[in-house]
Enzyme design. Structure first.
Site, PDB file in Angstrom:
ATOM      1  N   ASN A   1      43.705  23.158 -27.738  1.00  0.00           N
ATOM      2  CA  ASN A   1      42.772  22.040 -27.739  1.00  0.00           C
ATOM      3  C   ASN A   1      41.723  22.089 -26.609  1.00  0.00           C
ATOM      4  O   ASN A   1      40.526  22.290 -26.864  1.00  0.00           O
ATOM      5  CB  ASN A   1      43.616  20.764 -27.683  1.00  0.00           C
ATOM      6  CG  ASN A   1      42.843  19.501 -27.817  1.00  0.00           C
ATOM      7  OD1 ASN A   1      41.762  19.382 -27.286  1.00  0.00           O
ATOM      8  ND2 ASN A   1      43.393  18.533 -28.521  1.00  0.00           N
ATOM      9  N   TRP A   2      42.162  21.903 -25.380  1.00  0.00           N
ATOM     10  CA  TRP A   2      41.131  21.817 -24.329  1.00  0.00           C
ATOM     11  C   TRP A   2      40.551  23.182 -23.994  1.00  0.00           C
ATOM     12  O   TRP A   2      39.417  23.273 -23.526  1.00  0.00           O
ATOM     13  CB  TRP A   2      41.570  20.977 -23.124  1.00  0.00           C
ATOM     14  CG  TRP A   2      42.585  21.490 -22.149  1.00  0.00           C
ATOM     15  CD1 TRP A   2      43.589  22.365 -22.369  1.00  0.00           C
ATOM     16  CD2 TRP A   2      42.687  21.086 -20.762  1.00  0.00           C
ATOM     17  NE1 TRP A   2      44.330  22.530 -21.220  1.00  0.00           N
ATOM     18  CE2 TRP A   2      43.811  21.766 -20.216  1.00  0.00           C
ATOM     19  CE3 TRP A   2      41.974  20.230 -19.931  1.00  0.00           C
ATOM     20  CZ2 TRP A   2      44.205  21.610 -18.888  1.00  0.00           C
ATOM     21  CZ3 TRP A   2      42.370  20.073 -18.611  1.00  0.00           C
ATOM     22  CH2 TRP A   2      43.459  20.755 -18.096  1.00  0.00           C
TER      23      TRP A   2
ATOM     24  N   GLU B   1      43.765  34.203 -16.010  1.00  0.00           N
ATOM     25  CA  GLU B   1      44.154  32.839 -16.394  1.00  0.00           C
ATOM     26  C   GLU B   1      43.953  31.899 -15.216  1.00  0.00           C
ATOM     27  O   GLU B   1      43.411  30.808 -15.348  1.00  0.00           O
ATOM     28  CB  GLU B   1      45.632  32.860 -16.824  1.00  0.00           C
ATOM     29  CG  GLU B   1      46.137  31.521 -17.331  1.00  0.00           C
ATOM     30  CD  GLU B   1      47.545  31.636 -17.920  1.00  0.00           C
ATOM     31  OE1 GLU B   1      48.248  32.628 -17.630  1.00  0.00           O
ATOM     32  OE2 GLU B   1      47.932  30.729 -18.677  1.00  0.00           O
TER      33      GLU B   1
ATOM     34  N   TRP C   1      50.836  26.125 -12.228  1.00  0.00           N
ATOM     35  CA  TRP C   1      50.159  24.917 -11.744  1.00  0.00           C
ATOM     36  C   TRP C   1      50.761  24.428 -10.431  1.00  0.00           C
ATOM     37  O   TRP C   1      50.572  23.284 -10.040  1.00  0.00           O
ATOM     38  CB  TRP C   1      50.193  23.806 -12.804  1.00  0.00           C
ATOM     39  CG  TRP C   1      49.353  24.131 -14.001  1.00  0.00           C
ATOM     40  CD1 TRP C   1      49.765  24.772 -15.132  1.00  0.00           C
ATOM     41  CD2 TRP C   1      47.950  23.858 -14.197  1.00  0.00           C
ATOM     42  NE1 TRP C   1      48.714  24.903 -16.009  1.00  0.00           N
ATOM     43  CE2 TRP C   1      47.600  24.350 -15.471  1.00  0.00           C
ATOM     44  CE3 TRP C   1      46.967  23.238 -13.410  1.00  0.00           C
ATOM     45  CZ2 TRP C   1      46.313  24.252 -15.993  1.00  0.00           C
ATOM     46  CZ3 TRP C   1      45.686  23.131 -13.916  1.00  0.00           C
ATOM     47  CH2 TRP C   1      45.366  23.638 -15.193  1.00  0.00           C
TER      48      TRP C   1
ATOM     49  N   TYR D   1      54.702  33.888 -30.394  1.00  0.00           N
ATOM     50  CA  TYR D   1      54.639  32.727 -29.517  1.00  0.00           C
ATOM     51  C   TYR D   1      55.846  31.826 -29.742  1.00  0.00           C
ATOM     52  O   TYR D   1      56.265  31.597 -30.875  1.00  0.00           O
ATOM     53  CB  TYR D   1      53.345  31.927 -29.792  1.00  0.00           C
ATOM     54  CG  TYR D   1      53.223  30.719 -28.914  1.00  0.00           C
ATOM     55  CD1 TYR D   1      52.783  30.836 -27.599  1.00  0.00           C
ATOM     56  CD2 TYR D   1      53.584  29.458 -29.391  1.00  0.00           C
ATOM     57  CE1 TYR D   1      52.709  29.731 -26.779  1.00  0.00           C
ATOM     58  CE2 TYR D   1      53.499  28.341 -28.574  1.00  0.00           C
ATOM     59  CZ  TYR D   1      53.070  28.487 -27.266  1.00  0.00           C
ATOM     60  OH  TYR D   1      52.997  27.392 -26.451  1.00  0.00           O
TER      61      TYR D   1
ATOM     62  N   ASP E   1      51.081  22.340 -16.984  1.00  0.00           N
ATOM     63  CA  ASP E   1      52.460  22.406 -17.449  1.00  0.00           C
ATOM     64  C   ASP E   1      53.541  22.165 -16.398  1.00  0.00           C
ATOM     65  O   ASP E   1      54.473  21.420 -16.628  1.00  0.00           O
ATOM     66  CB  ASP E   1      52.722  23.778 -18.089  1.00  0.00           C
ATOM     67  CG  ASP E   1      51.735  24.082 -19.208  1.00  0.00           C
ATOM     68  OD1 ASP E   1      50.754  23.337 -19.382  1.00  0.00           O
ATOM     69  OD2 ASP E   1      51.941  25.082 -19.919  1.00  0.00           O
TER      70      ASP E   1
HETATM   71  C1  GLC Z   1      48.931  26.847 -20.581  1.00  0.00           C
HETATM   72  C2  GLC Z   1      48.116  25.902 -19.717  1.00  0.00           C
HETATM   73  C3  GLC Z   1      47.339  24.974 -20.605  1.00  0.00           C
HETATM   74  C4  GLC Z   1      46.473  25.790 -21.554  1.00  0.00           C
HETATM   75  C5  GLC Z   1      47.284  26.829 -22.329  1.00  0.00           C
HETATM   76  C6  GLC Z   1      46.437  27.803 -23.103  1.00  0.00           C
HETATM   77  O1  GLC Z   1      49.892  26.182 -21.324  1.00  0.00           O
HETATM   78  O2  GLC Z   1      48.930  25.190 -18.836  1.00  0.00           O
HETATM   79  O3  GLC Z   1      46.553  24.103 -19.851  1.00  0.00           O
HETATM   80  O4  GLC Z   1      45.801  24.964 -22.441  1.00  0.00           O
HETATM   81  O5  GLC Z   1      48.079  27.559 -21.442  1.00  0.00           O
HETATM   82  O6  GLC Z   1      45.540  28.480 -22.254  1.00  0.00           O
END
Ligand code: GLC
Length: 426
Positions: free
Chosen positions: A40-41, A395, A352, A87, A169
């Protein structure tokens, strides 16, 4: 061309290549090996980068995400457009079944992620009024869902029902609330993330078990928002998700006004969040901290979420917030770590709990610039640029050493480079 300019151009070419390679037609995977679906984001931020190359493709990225919107308005954090088996947890664990009413039959996760899409659409809006107007009701439905499903009492702080819903996360804020999650029912499973990235950079196993337990809990309710709000063992008000929603609501109101629609309802929601946000302020820490809504306990340490207040247009404690940012800056060579580098839980390589995430830098820098703090904003942008020049499109990044952390070939890192970090002017 001097060496620096050549390096800069090489990184720009590489960023474009990453976005092209990670594209799956109408959406982009965050990183092909680690995250092979639409997130999503990630997609929203990726659209900012795509907009630098091809605005039509940028629109499609967002539109595709909204094709997976649930009837409740929720926009899922993962859309499983393909059936990669690399996944975990996949659709068989999420068990969201047929809750999605869409053109294409597709499965999704059952939780959401911080709502940055409206803010991105506002950036794209000047290119296409029709596409903007088509998205406004979908954005509005999603924002309404955040309020009704994740703040049903109307307190003005938005809860997350799972650490993954926050997008951050394993930030230490979740340690205490997660400790209460029972993992008794979790059967043996195999983590796929560790096939791709070293365990020292990923969440601990005890956290992963709780992530799975929470998915199983919510799946057992049939993804019932009311039951989740009342009974989820993890229910924590998040200053980052709330700040991002507040910002997105302001952008949605602006989009509505531009389209000749009445933004009054959105303004009511904005006022509620503006008032509610003060609940996050922890005077002792000097930062906005998350609140475990099950116990009422507030996190006792700052994360980079606190620096999103200017991005949300919340400037009540501005001087203290930026003083904290300056104190952090004195601790690490690069900005902005995801967690307070002076705390014992700080781990510069673990996801994180320390590493720098460029999407956070982008939002923090944007907020500071908008609050008139051009100098600090520029400092963060310069740090971001140096990280990419040194270590590429990782990342995340180690704030002490500036080295690459986690997965490689990351779409949103490339997008932040193209849209913000690499540019002379913003
Ligand atoms: C991890 C990150 C999350 C992100 C995802 C895909 O889960 O914590 O923010 O959206 O990876 O990159």
């Amino acid at each position: 061309m001097d060496a620096t300019a050549a390096d800069h151009e090489a990184r720009t070419a590489e960023a474009r290549r990453i976005l092209a390679d990670n594209s799956r037609g109408d959406y982009t995977v965050p990183s092909p090996k680690l995250y092979p679906f639409q997130w999503n984001w990630d997609s929203a931020f990726t659209a900012l980068g795509l907009a630098e190359l091809d605005t039509d493709r940028a629109w499609r990225e967002i539109e595709k995400l909204f094709d997976a919107q649930w009837p409740s308005g929720m926009v899922p954090h993962i859309v499983f457009w393909s059936d990669e088996s690399t996944y975990f947890p996949g659709p068989d664990v999420w068990q969201t079944g047929d809750r999605v009413s869409m053109r294409d039959a597709v499965t999704t996760s059952g939780i959401s992620q911080p709502p940055v899409a409206a803010t991105v659409v506002r950036r794209l809006a000047e290119h296409d009024a029709h596409r903007t107007i088509a998205l406004i009701p979908k954005l509005d439905a999603w924002h309404r869902w955040w309020h009704s499903a994740r703040d049903p009492s109307g307190s003005g702080v938005i809860a997350v029902s799972h650490p993954w819903e926050s997008g951050r996360d394993n930030v230490p804020d979740w340690d205490a609330p997660l400790a209460a999650v029972d993992t008794g029912g979790v059967e043996a499973y195999s983590r796929r993330d560790l096939d791709v990235v070293g365990a020292e950079m990923r969440p601990h196993q005890r956290e992963y078990d709780r992530y799975v337990a929470l998915v199983e809990f919510a799946a057992a309710t049939g993804w019932d928002d009311q039951a989740i709000a009342q009974q989820s063992p993890f229910w924590v008000a998040d200053p980052a998700t709330t700040a991002i929603l507040l910002r997105a609501e302001r952008d949605l109101a602006a989009l509505m006004s531009m389209a000749g629609l009445d933004p009054t309802e959105v303004e009511v929601r904005i006022a509620r969040l503006e008032q509610g946000y003060e609940q996050f302020w922890n005077q002792e820490v000097g930062a906005y901290c998350s609140i475990d809504l099950r116990t009422g306990r507030q996190a006792g340490a700052a994360t980079s979420a606190s620096f999103l207040a200017p991005y949300a247009g919340v400037n009540a404690h501005h001087e203290r917030v930026v003083a904290e940012l300056d104190e952090w800056s004195a601790e690490t060579a690069f900005a902005v770590p995801s967690f307070d580098p002076r705390r014992p839980e700080f781990e510069p390589n673990r996801y994180w709990r320390g590493p720098i995430w460029l999407v956070l830098n982008y939002m923090i820098g944007t907020g500071l610039a908008e609050a008139g703090d051009a100098e600090r904003a520029e400092r963060i942008r310069t740090s971001t640029r140096e990280l990419v020049l040194r270590s590429g499109f990782a990342e995340s990044f180690n704030p002490v050493a500036g080295t690459a952390v986690g997965g490689v070939q990351f779409s949103w890192t490339a997008a932040v480079w193209l849209a913000w970090a690499s540019r002379d002017e913003v």
